[in-house]
Scaffold this motif. Sequence first.
Motif, PDB file in Angstrom:
ATOM      1  N   VAL A 125       0.870  -1.176   0.000  1.00 18.48           N
ATOM      2  CA  VAL A 125       0.000   0.000   0.000  1.00 18.48           C
ATOM      3  C   VAL A 125       0.904   1.222   0.000  1.00 18.48           C
ATOM      4  O   VAL A 125       1.816   1.330   0.831  1.00 18.48           O
ATOM      5  N   TYR A 126       0.655   2.130  -0.941  1.00 18.72           N
ATOM      6  CA  TYR A 126       1.392   3.385  -1.020  1.00 18.72           C
ATOM      7  C   TYR A 126       0.388   4.523  -0.926  1.00 18.72           C
ATOM      8  O   TYR A 126      -0.548   4.592  -1.722  1.00 18.72           O
ATOM      9  N   VAL A 127       0.579   5.408   0.050  1.00 19.45           N
ATOM     10  CA  VAL A 127      -0.353   6.486   0.324  1.00 19.45           C
ATOM     11  C   VAL A 127       0.320   7.824   0.025  1.00 19.45           C
ATOM     12  O   VAL A 127       1.449   8.066   0.463  1.00 19.45           O
ATOM     13  N   TYR A 128      -0.401   8.664  -0.699  1.00 16.46           N
ATOM     14  CA  TYR A 128      -0.001  10.053  -0.938  1.00 16.46           C
ATOM     15  C   TYR A 128      -1.051  10.920  -0.266  1.00 16.46           C
ATOM     16  O   TYR A 128      -2.229  10.830  -0.598  1.00 16.46           O
ATOM     17  N   MET A 129      -0.627  11.723   0.722  1.00 16.56           N
ATOM     18  CA  MET A 129      -1.531  12.475   1.574  1.00 16.56           C
ATOM     19  C   MET A 129      -1.358  13.974   1.317  1.00 16.56           C
ATOM     20  O   MET A 129      -0.226  14.459   1.217  1.00 16.56           O
ATOM     21  N   SER A 130      -2.470  14.710   1.263  1.00 23.36           N
ATOM     22  CA  SER A 130      -2.393  16.140   0.946  1.00 23.36           C
ATOM     23  C   SER A 130      -1.956  16.999   2.123  1.00 23.36           C
ATOM     24  O   SER A 130      -1.590  18.157   1.941  1.00 23.36           O
ATOM     25  N   GLY A 131      -2.013  16.470   3.320  1.00 26.09           N
ATOM     26  CA  GLY A 131      -1.647  17.258   4.504  1.00 26.09           C
ATOM     27  C   GLY A 131      -0.679  16.476   5.375  1.00 26.09           C
ATOM     28  O   GLY A 131       0.002  15.564   4.919  1.00 26.09           O
ATOM     29  N   ALA A 132      -0.649  16.841   6.650  1.00 30.88           N
ATOM     30  CA  ALA A 132       0.231  16.170   7.602  1.00 30.88           C
ATOM     31  C   ALA A 132      -0.130  14.679   7.690  1.00 30.88           C
ATOM     32  O   ALA A 132      -1.297  14.304   7.582  1.00 30.88           O
ATOM     33  N   ASN A 133       0.865  13.864   7.918  1.00 26.64           N
ATOM     34  CA  ASN A 133       0.676  12.425   8.007  1.00 26.64           C
ATOM     35  C   ASN A 133      -0.113  12.061   9.266  1.00 26.64           C
ATOM     36  O   ASN A 133       0.322  12.346  10.383  1.00 26.64           O
ATOM     37  N   VAL A 134      -1.274  11.432   9.092  1.00 27.83           N
ATOM     38  CA  VAL A 134      -2.095  10.980  10.222  1.00 27.83           C
ATOM     39  C   VAL A 134      -1.889   9.495  10.490  1.00 27.83           C
ATOM     40  O   VAL A 134      -2.499   8.941  11.397  1.00 27.83           O
ATOM     41  N   LEU A 135      -1.041   8.843   9.699  1.00 25.93           N
ATOM     42  CA  LEU A 135      -0.763   7.408   9.828  1.00 25.93           C
ATOM     43  C   LEU A 135       0.686   7.199  10.243  1.00 25.93           C
ATOM     44  O   LEU A 135       1.505   6.702   9.491  1.00 25.93           O
ATOM     45  N   THR A 136       0.991   7.581  11.468  1.00 29.09           N
ATOM     46  CA  THR A 136       2.383   7.522  11.930  1.00 29.09           C
ATOM     47  C   THR A 136       2.734   6.210  12.580  1.00 29.09           C
ATOM     48  O   THR A 136       1.893   5.445  12.943  1.00 29.09           O
TER      49      THR A 136
END
Length: 136
Positions: A125-136
């Motif tokens: 799974v590769y995630v590109y997030m528009s804001g701060a990372n919420v999956l730390t």
Amino acid sequence: MQYEPTLSRAELVKFATQTYFGNVDAKNMEATLDCFHDEALFCVQTAFTRHAGKAEIRRMFEDFFGAYETIIHRDFTCTVDEKNGRITACFVAELHDADGNVTLLNNTNFWRLRPGPGGAKFQEVYVYMSGANVLT
């Protein structure tokens, strides 16, 4: 490496948007983790974070589920590579914390599934997030 396809286009879309995100939104930990192979890789590309294996992915979701009262993933636009068991989705993640704050993210996920016991599951799974990372 490519894997033998086992899911149709409709099944891939359903797995990603309903089975996976449906269980994430319901904070159903075991059903969420059941979407992953034991040695799956989960990367947030925009934050340079990596979670390898179910134990690390579980810890990531425990923190995520604990940080938000309500989690909603919506407005999916999916592109599917049925032949190779890959799917991508652009969507909105709407997160409500206990103080009433709302975080809206416009994200894109890329998933690679591979067959295994119990059916096809996420291998990567590769995630590109528009804001701060919420999956730390």
